[in-house]
Design a protein around this motif. Structure first.
Motif, PDB file in Angstrom:
ATOM      1  N   LEU A   1      -6.181  10.210  -7.732  1.00  0.00           N
ATOM      2  CA  LEU A   1      -6.373  10.063  -6.425  1.00  0.00           C
ATOM      3  C   LEU A   1      -5.352  11.456  -5.772  1.00  0.00           C
ATOM      4  CD1 LEU A   1      -8.633   9.258  -4.591  1.00  0.00           C
ATOM      5  CD2 LEU A   1      -7.097   7.755  -3.939  1.00  0.00           C
TER       6      LEU A   1
ATOM      7  N   ASP B   1       0.727  -1.337  -0.181  1.00  0.00           N
ATOM      8  CA  ASP B   1      -0.076  -0.154   0.188  1.00  0.00           C
ATOM      9  C   ASP B   1       0.784   1.437  -0.287  1.00  0.00           C
ATOM     10  OD1 ASP B   1      -1.125  -0.161   3.403  1.00  0.00           O
ATOM     11  OD2 ASP B   1       0.986  -0.308   2.212  1.00  0.00           O
TER      12      ASP B   1
ATOM     13  N   THR C   1      -5.726  -2.601  -2.573  1.00  0.00           N
ATOM     14  CA  THR C   1      -5.263  -2.427  -1.677  1.00  0.00           C
ATOM     15  C   THR C   1      -6.141  -2.080   0.031  1.00  0.00           C
ATOM     16  OG1 THR C   1      -4.951  -0.292  -1.722  1.00  0.00           O
ATOM     17  CG2 THR C   1      -2.918  -1.620  -2.415  1.00  0.00           C
ATOM     18  N   PRO C   2      -6.125  -3.040   0.974  1.00  0.00           N
ATOM     19  CA  PRO C   2      -7.225  -3.348   2.147  1.00  0.00           C
ATOM     20  C   PRO C   2      -5.556  -2.344   3.240  1.00  0.00           C
ATOM     21  CG  PRO C   2      -5.849  -5.579   2.235  1.00  0.00           C
ATOM     22  CD  PRO C   2      -5.689  -4.929   1.115  1.00  0.00           C
ATOM     23  N   ALA C   3      -5.734  -0.658   2.801  1.00  0.00           N
ATOM     24  CA  ALA C   3      -5.015   0.062   3.459  1.00  0.00           C
ATOM     25  C   ALA C   3      -5.711   0.471   4.564  1.00  0.00           C
ATOM     26  CB  ALA C   3      -4.235   1.072   2.923  1.00  0.00           C
ATOM     27  N   ALA C   4      -7.138   1.095   4.776  1.00  0.00           N
ATOM     28  CA  ALA C   4      -7.395   1.246   6.030  1.00  0.00           C
ATOM     29  C   ALA C   4      -8.984   0.554   5.817  1.00  0.00           C
ATOM     30  CB  ALA C   4      -8.216   2.981   5.916  1.00  0.00           C
TER      31      ALA C   4
ATOM     32  N   THR D   1      -7.682   1.190  -5.264  1.00  0.00           N
ATOM     33  CA  THR D   1      -7.690   2.159  -3.761  1.00  0.00           C
ATOM     34  C   THR D   1      -8.129   3.166  -3.325  1.00  0.00           C
ATOM     35  OG1 THR D   1      -5.946   2.919  -6.042  1.00  0.00           O
ATOM     36  CG2 THR D   1      -5.124   3.370  -3.893  1.00  0.00           C
ATOM     37  N   VAL D   2      -8.035   2.814  -1.880  1.00  0.00           N
ATOM     38  CA  VAL D   2      -8.407   3.179  -0.763  1.00  0.00           C
ATOM     39  C   VAL D   2      -9.076   4.390  -0.881  1.00  0.00           C
ATOM     40  CG1 VAL D   2      -9.360   3.203   1.410  1.00  0.00           C
ATOM     41  CG2 VAL D   2      -9.055   1.120   0.662  1.00  0.00           C
TER      42      VAL D   2
ATOM     43  N   ARG E   1      -7.853   6.833  12.079  1.00  0.00           N
ATOM     44  CA  ARG E   1      -9.557   7.043  12.946  1.00  0.00           C
ATOM     45  C   ARG E   1      -8.749   7.289  14.560  1.00  0.00           C
ATOM     46  NH1 ARG E   1     -14.156   7.349  10.319  1.00  0.00           N
ATOM     47  NH2 ARG E   1     -13.297   7.418   8.164  1.00  0.00           N
TER      48      ARG E   1
ATOM     49  N   PRO F   1      -9.357   8.068   0.262  1.00  0.00           N
ATOM     50  CA  PRO F   1      -8.916   8.548   2.450  1.00  0.00           C
ATOM     51  C   PRO F   1     -10.440   9.065   2.455  1.00  0.00           C
ATOM     52  CG  PRO F   1      -7.526   9.199   0.560  1.00  0.00           C
ATOM     53  CD  PRO F   1      -8.053   8.396  -0.154  1.00  0.00           C
ATOM     54  N   SER F   2     -10.607   9.633   3.769  1.00  0.00           N
ATOM     55  CA  SER F   2     -11.586  10.654   3.900  1.00  0.00           C
ATOM     56  C   SER F   2     -11.820  11.642   3.182  1.00  0.00           C
ATOM     57  CB  SER F   2     -12.337  10.192   5.095  1.00  0.00           C
ATOM     58  OG  SER F   2     -11.113  10.870   5.830  1.00  0.00           O
TER      59      SER F   2
ATOM     60  N   THR G   1      -0.853   4.528  -1.237  1.00  0.00           N
ATOM     61  CA  THR G   1      -1.866   4.556  -0.581  1.00  0.00           C
ATOM     62  C   THR G   1      -1.645   5.384   0.659  1.00  0.00           C
ATOM     63  OG1 THR G   1      -3.108   1.948  -1.329  1.00  0.00           O
ATOM     64  CG2 THR G   1      -4.345   3.886   0.376  1.00  0.00           C
ATOM     65  N   GLU G   2      -2.617   6.693   0.814  1.00  0.00           N
ATOM     66  CA  GLU G   2      -2.791   7.535   1.955  1.00  0.00           C
ATOM     67  C   GLU G   2      -3.295   7.176   2.737  1.00  0.00           C
ATOM     68  OE1 GLU G   2      -3.819  11.723   2.479  1.00  0.00           O
ATOM     69  OE2 GLU G   2      -3.873  10.727   0.890  1.00  0.00           O
ATOM     70  N   VAL G   3      -3.181   6.968   4.595  1.00  0.00           N
ATOM     71  CA  VAL G   3      -3.542   5.961   5.494  1.00  0.00           C
ATOM     72  C   VAL G   3      -3.943   6.951   6.108  1.00  0.00           C
ATOM     73  CG1 VAL G   3      -3.455   4.222   6.961  1.00  0.00           C
ATOM     74  CG2 VAL G   3      -2.025   3.860   4.623  1.00  0.00           C
ATOM     75  N   VAL G   4      -5.359   7.291   6.701  1.00  0.00           N
ATOM     76  CA  VAL G   4      -5.616   8.024   7.512  1.00  0.00           C
ATOM     77  C   VAL G   4      -6.160   7.291   8.744  1.00  0.00           C
ATOM     78  CG1 VAL G   4      -7.539   9.591   7.339  1.00  0.00           C
ATOM     79  CG2 VAL G   4      -7.046   9.595   4.988  1.00  0.00           C
TER      80      VAL G   4
END
Lengths: 464, 172
Positions: B144, A456, B66-69, B153-154, A464, B156-157, A459-462
């Motif tokens: 993105l 990942d 990608t199951p990141a979050a 791709t996940v 919570r 993000p909020s 991927t930007e991980v946010v």
């Protein structure tokens, strides 16, 4: 995931297909019995052997589909078996007529066509199974897009190779290997459909861009005209160098149809039609044989014992058949030249009448409809275009040949799928049906569940 | 063999041909009927299953989400996908169990009228509690933020999806 539970339902047991195969086999076997009963008063000598071969072939194909493509369409195989069986019986019927005529004239009896056609049927079913075994997923064909183009073009151009190619009745579309003649373009058409599908998957977005709007129709950009012009030139090349109107028309119509289906732009149909008109007008002016075909079409009876003989005899035959037909073995369909290949539809019209001819045409319509249905159900664009192309080529071929025989359009000379005498057409169409079943099976099969991966980096991980 | 018998055989054969045609038609009819019944009883289920199957089919071919979050659905999960810039600015679509397709063609959930957008451009679908954006092989790409989306791709909020001249965001 829902998909796993919903999609993993057990495949159908295919009893519908098995049940439909019974009347399908009775059609072929019954027609063959009629040939003997009407011409000789008894069943043909090899009746039981032929029936056994027919039943064995149908059962083999059915078992193969059960094992290899269990979720595919159940109506396709029975309809093909019925058409193939009816075609075989009518070819045998024409053999009888030829033999009687030769005997009456004191000439040697010509070699019957039906036994070799039965052999080709066996080979066709064998290749049907081979295609189902080899092609396990239609998407695997997409990798061979450009290989398919090369194979298709080579197969179409093969008859022009000096030693291999044979010219029969003015058309150079046959090759002769080890004493057997073969029309490579029949198999080439499948390769070209694979190519068109793979190519249009990649380019359809670019080809769908509209430039200007004329009379409510979006016209494509000038620089996107390349592919359609190439297809047009290749079709004209087939016409000029191989003298084969039917194949030429079939390829061009197929390409334009697939282009339209892939892009959804009616402009392509307009452009295709204009190119077609320009090409046909030029061919009419320049080539004697094309002009002769058109003149014959406009008035088959102008020279009913010369140029228009074949068309006129076919029309007389179908008129003789009327609504209910003369009955198998009771007409005289052998008066039409090439009654067992290009003009087999005239034999159907004479001996089975309008009622039988309509039933046969509806069966072809069923093949096309089931093919388009497989296309609609397919999950990927390639599968959709592939199934569309395969279904459309069957429909076009039946339209071109039946239209030609019945006088609706100029006669162009193509085989009637599954019915005409001719091995190449038969095996190519059995392979075509195998591919259609494969697309349908893939569409109805459960999709593999996604496997999560831990990569990942992007991927930007946010949190919570 | 008498002419009468032959005529009877001939008529019987024509009847057989049409029996075949009608049998095929009845198989096709029951096929259609069965599908319709399944749809009305569990329409939502079937649709969700079909779309998930579609998504996973795509994923199975090489690219995987990608199951990141993995936020738990509930209080914080987004409810809408909103077009925030471009010709269709202001358009919003409720997020449910089904994937949302974005593209120029009218069959898409969000049809963008934009020459830089492909017919079927991108797809946004739920995956294990989060929303994933996947490019469907578009000509000009899906972004993105500023990153080009090459595999599912996940989102993000706070992430912005850019497609052609349009921008889309998840809203709670």
């Amino acid at each position: 995931m829902n998909a796993a539970t919903a999609g993993a339902a057990a495949p159908p047991r295919r009893w519908a297909e098995a049940m439909l195969l019974v009347p399908a086999l009775v059609i072929g076997i019954g027609a063959y019995a009629q040939v003997g009963l009407a011409t000789d008063g008894s069943l043909p000598a090899d009746f039981w052997a032929w029936s056994a071969v027919g039943v064995l072939l149908a059962v083999a194909a059915h078992v193969a589909v059960r094992l290899l493509a269990p979720r595919s369409d159940q109506a396709l195989l029975p309809v093909v078996v019925a058409l193939n069986g009816l075609g075989l019986a009518l070819i045998a019927r024409l053999d009888v007529a030829e033999a009687l005529r030769a005997a009456a004239r004191g000439q040697p009896v010509p070699t019957p066509t039906a036994p070799s056609q039965l052999l080709w049927t066996v080979l066709g079913v064998a290749l049907f199974v081979v295609v189902l075994v080899v092609v396990r997923d239609p998407r695997q064909l997409q990798r061979y897009t450009y290989t398919a183009m090369a194979v298709g073009l080579v197969l179409i151009l093969l008859p022009l190779v000096p030693v291999l190619g044979v010219t029969i009745n003015g058309a150079s579309i046959w090759i002769r290997v080890a004493g057997m003649s073969f029309q490579p373009a029949e198999v080439g058409k499948i390769a070209l459909i694979v190519f068109f599908a793979g190519y249009l998957v990649v380019t359809r977005d670019a080809l769908a861009v509209a430039r200007s709007r004329v009379l409510g129709i979006d016209l494509p950009r000038g620089r996107d005209l390349g592919p359609i012009l190439v297809a047009w030139l290749v079709s004209l090349g087939v016409l000029v160098f191989e003298n084969d109107l039917g194949t030429s028309l079939l390829f061009f119509a197929l390409f334009v149809t697939m282009l339209y289906v892939a892009t959804g732009r009616r402009g392509w149909i307009v452009i295709g039609a204009l190119l077609f008109l320009a090409g046909s007008f030029a061919a009419y002016q320049l080539f004697g044989h094309v002009g002769a075909r058109i003149d014959t079409w406009l008035d088959p009876f102008a020279d009913a014992s010369g140029a228009g003989f074949q068309n006129a005899q076919a029309l007389y035959g179908m008129a003789e058949g009327g609504i209910l037909g003369t009955g198998i073995g009771e007409g005289s369909p052998d008066l039409v030249p090439y009654a067992n290949s290009d003009f087999i539809i005239a034999t159907v019209g004479e001996e089975l009448g309008l009622t039988g001819l309509m039933a046969v045409l509806v069966m072809y319509a069923v093949l096309v409809e089931r093919g388009l249905r497989a296309a609609l159900a397919a999950r990927d664009v390639f599968g959709r275009l592939l199934a569309t192309g395969l279904a459309v080529v069957l429909g076009l071929q039946v339209f071109i040949v039946v239209g030609g025989v019945t006088g609706l359009i100029p006669l162009t000379g193509l085989t009637t799928p599954f019915m005409s005498a001719g091995g190449s057409s038969l095996i190519a169409n059995w392979m075509l049906i195998a591919l259609l079943l494969r697309v349908g099976d893939a569409a109805a099969s459960p999709a593999p569940a996604p496997v999560p991966i831990v990569d990942d980096a992007l991927t930007e991980v946010v949190p919570r | 063999m008498s002419q009468l018998t032959l005529t009877l055989i001939q008529l019987g054969f024509l009847a057989l041909l049409w029996f075949m045609v009608l049998s095929v038609a009845s198989v096709m009819r029951s096929d259609l009927f069965a599908r319709r019944r399944a749809k009305s009883s569990a329409r939502a289920d079937a649709r969700a299953a079909r779309s998930a199957a579609k998504a996973s089919a795509k994923a199975g071919t090489g690219t995987r989400p990608t199951p990141a979050a993995r936020p738990k659905p509930g209080r914080g999960s987004p409810r809408q996908l909103v077009v925030t810039a471009g010709a269709q600015s202001g358009l919003s679509v409720e997020l449910g169990a089904t994937p949302i397709t974005i593209g120029r063609a009218e069959e898409n959930t969000i049809a963008l009228d934009d020459d830089y957008v492909s017919g079927r451009h991108a797809r946004v679908y739920p995956h294990e509690g989060s929303w994933v954006v996947e490019d469907l092989g578009s000509t000009n790409g899906t972004f993105l933020g500023t990153t080009k989306v090459t595999s599912p791709t996940v989102i993000p909020s706070s992430g912005t999806i850019r497609i052609g001249k349009s921008e889309l965001k998840l809203r709670k």
